[in-house]
Design an enzyme around this catalytic site. Structure first.
Site, short mmCIF file in Angstrom:
data_model
loop_
_atom_site.label_atom_id
_atom_site.label_comp_id
_atom_site.label_asym_id
_atom_site.label_seq_id
_atom_site.Cartn_x
_atom_site.Cartn_y
_atom_site.Cartn_z
N GLY A 58 3.98 40.40 -13.30
CA GLY A 58 3.88 41.53 -13.63
C GLY A 58 4.12 42.09 -14.92
N ASP A 114 17.34 35.68 -12.76
CA ASP A 114 16.89 34.56 -13.58
C ASP A 114 18.02 33.80 -14.24
OD1 ASP A 114 14.36 35.90 -13.24
OD2 ASP A 114 14.40 36.61 -15.40
N HIS A 221 11.27 46.55 -15.42
CA HIS A 221 11.00 46.67 -13.86
C HIS A 221 11.15 48.09 -13.50
CE1 HIS A 221 13.24 42.88 -14.71
NE2 HIS A 221 12.20 42.25 -14.04
N GLY A 363 12.14 48.55 -6.36
CA GLY A 363 11.72 48.99 -4.94
C GLY A 363 11.29 47.77 -4.27
N CYS A 365 13.39 45.19 -2.39
CA CYS A 365 14.49 44.60 -1.84
C CYS A 365 14.17 44.17 -0.39
CB CYS A 365 16.05 45.29 -1.64
SG CYS A 365 17.22 44.42 -0.83
N MET A 456 25.43 43.46 -2.51
CA MET A 456 25.45 42.98 -1.23
C MET A 456 26.80 42.20 -0.89
SD MET A 456 23.11 39.56 -2.36
CE MET A 456 23.23 38.78 -0.97
N PRO A 518 20.61 48.69 -1.31
CA PRO A 518 19.83 47.78 -0.17
C PRO A 518 20.35 46.36 0.23
CG PRO A 518 18.84 48.01 -2.08
CD PRO A 518 20.23 49.00 -2.29
#
Length: 539
Positions: A58, A114, A221, A363, A365, A456, A518
């Protein structure tokens, strides 16, 4: 509404794009079975240092566009905005090592996924006796105060590719190249500006900008920048950017003095026309210009693209140790049943998780977790999972590291690899509690997040605390797990009021993060699915 993209499929767009670049450039080859592009003349590098880089797709022409003499030896590409798989990174390292190179330098942008995935591959390659060094590039000059996650890796990384490539061509050794590019990186700075939002294929735009607004300091991003300013002329915007980058009160400023010689790169984030790019670059550009054949660097030679081999066989992985655990049909079927429930839950949550993630960046996840779910489902279709809990978790770890992608894939891979170790000796409830402890420890050690950082880990930590009860005599499976799921759900909900201190969300003002994290929501959902599956089995 999702944005329109000219692709064959969302899932295959990164593979198709890389294949197209290779098809048009005889100096490149694909590594079979991996999203990896390498120089087609690897044998000519015998006795020299190989340079590997990569990251999410991208950002074209990065990274594969910078493969060639005088720049990169190869790149490993992930899905769009998703870090590449550990297995593919390791395969690329093995491939250049087998070609006779004397070492490999990994050039990595400073993003959690990364760092984790390239770091894991680096350690595995070293364990195989391959000399590998890794430099992590953080050149973002947007934020005036220090962030726990550090400076983001931006387009300055391309200059590191160029400097390292020139040194490698001269025959400089691995450690010296690593040291010298690390020094160069300290003197770099990058600042982005956006007139509109980006959007991942298959998703809606990640944020909204008014017609009169410009986002200053956004990430590659689509992560939020430092502030929004009024639209102005190109001269005024460039002046604003340079003033911000050189302001000495900014901890990430570029240490440039009057009269200094500088290299200026004007980078297109993907939405700028060449007309606008020329206006922004309306100044003399002084650049390091040692020879390179990288296709995305100006003045490359034009050659025929027919009659050449576009791929090479991937090197074989070392043989895997046999599973000493006896196969148990009942245990294997139970494991498959639980995994199916988890996969179903994650697939149902895909769009909800993507919507939550759009507030924090790209966006994706939900897409990342659904990719993991589909990979597990395909794996289960190939045969029953291992009956041994340790082998089951190890197998899932390798699968997620290879297929899930992103920082989530790396973190779950680390978690499962570490959690498998206590289960080799015992599989009682106390051992499962110890496995949870080991997994959490590994995530914190490598991911650098802590409870309360809005990640998380907050949900997983809540589960781990409740599972301590399994270490006590007479503890029961379902009552403790039920309480753990309740705590994880509450912890995920609590992240909406937390200040993000790790990951991409840490670059965004807490005032703009009014939804739960998320990753934390997904982690809680996984344990809820495990509980429901066990109840359905009558355990």
């Amino acid at each position: 509404m999702t944005s329109k993209k000219l692709v064959n499929s969302v899932v295959g767009c990164a593979d198709d794009a890389l294949a197209g670049l290779v098809a048009c450039n005889p100096g490149l080859q694909l590594l079979q079975g991996h999203r990896v592009a390498l120089r087609s003349d690897l044998d000519s590098l015998k006795g020299r240092v190989a340079l590997l880089s990569g990251g999410g797709s991208g950002h074209e022409p990065a990274h594969a566009g910078f493969i060639g003499k005088g720049m990169l030896t190869g790149v490993i590409a992930g899905a769009v905005f998703t870090s590449p798989a550990v297995g593919s990174i390791l395969a690329a390292i093995r491939a250049v090592a087998q070609a006779g190179t004397v070492g490999t330098l990994l050039i990595v942008k400073n993003y959690t996924g990364d760092r984790l995935n390239f770091g894991l591959a680096c350690e595995q390659a070293r364990a195989e006796g391959i000399p590998v060094e890794m430099v992590v590039i953080g050149d973002d000059s947007a934020f005036t105060a220090l962030k726990k996650a550090g400076r983001r890796g931006l387009c300055g990384t391309v200059l590191i590719h160029k400097v390292a490539g020139a040194l490698a061509e001269e025959g400089v050794g691995l450690e010296e190249i690593a040291e010298r590019v690390s020094e160069v990186a300290k003197a770099m700075g990058t600042l982005g500006v956006s007139l509109s939002s980006c959007s991942v294929p298959g998703s809606r735009p990640t944020f909204e900008l008014a017609a009169s607004e410009v986002e200053l300091g956004l990430g590659i991003h689509g992560e939020a920048g430092v502030r929004r300013v009024q639209m102005a002329t190109a001269d005024e915007i460039v002046t604003l950017m340079l003033d911000h980058m050189t302001d000495t009160s900014n901890v990430s400023h570029v240490p440039v003095q009057p009269g200094s010689s500088v290299v200026l790169m004007v980078n297109n984030l993907g939405g700028l026309s060449f007309l606008e790019l020329g206006i922004v670059a309306d100044a003399a550009v002084r650049c390091l210009d040692a020879e390179t054949t990288a296709v995305a660097w100006p003045h490359m030679a034009k050659v025929s693209v027919t009659g050449w081999t576009r791929s090479r066989a991937a090197p074989a992985a070392p043989p895997e140790a046999p599973d000493a655990a006896a196969t148990g049909d009942v245990a294997s079927k139970q494991a498959a049943h639980v995994l199916e429930w988890v996969c179903s839950a994650l697939l149902d949550l895909e769009e909800h998780l993507n919507a939550l993630d759009r507030a924090a960046g790209d966006g994706d996840c939900g897409t990342t977790h659904s990719r993991a779910a589909r990979a597990i489902q395909e794996w289960l279709e190939q045969g029953p999972p291992p009956a041994s809990p340790a082998r089951l978790l190890s197998s899932l770890s390798m699968l997620l590291l290879e297929k899930m992608g992103g920082s989530s894939g790396a973190l779950y891979g680390l978690f499962l690899t570490a959690a498998a170790q206590p289960l080799k000796a015992n599989t009682n409830l106390a051992a499962w509690s110890a496995a949870m402890d080991a997994g959490l420890d590994a995530m914190q050690r490598y991911g650098k997040a802590a409870p309360g950082d809005r990640t998380m880990l907050d949900s997983l930590w809540a589960v781990g605390q409740e599972l301590q009860a399994w270490k006590h005599p007479g503890a029961k499976l379902l009552p403790v797990l039920t309480k753990a799921v309740q705590s994880a759900t509450a912890a995920a909900e609590a992240t909406k009021t937390m200040e993000a201190a790790a990951g991409r969300a840490s670059y965004i003002s807490s005032a703009r993060l009014d939804q739960p994290d998320p990753g934390a929501v997904a982690a809680a959902a996984i344990f809820r699915a495990i509980l429901e599956a066990l109840k359905a089995q009558g355990m």
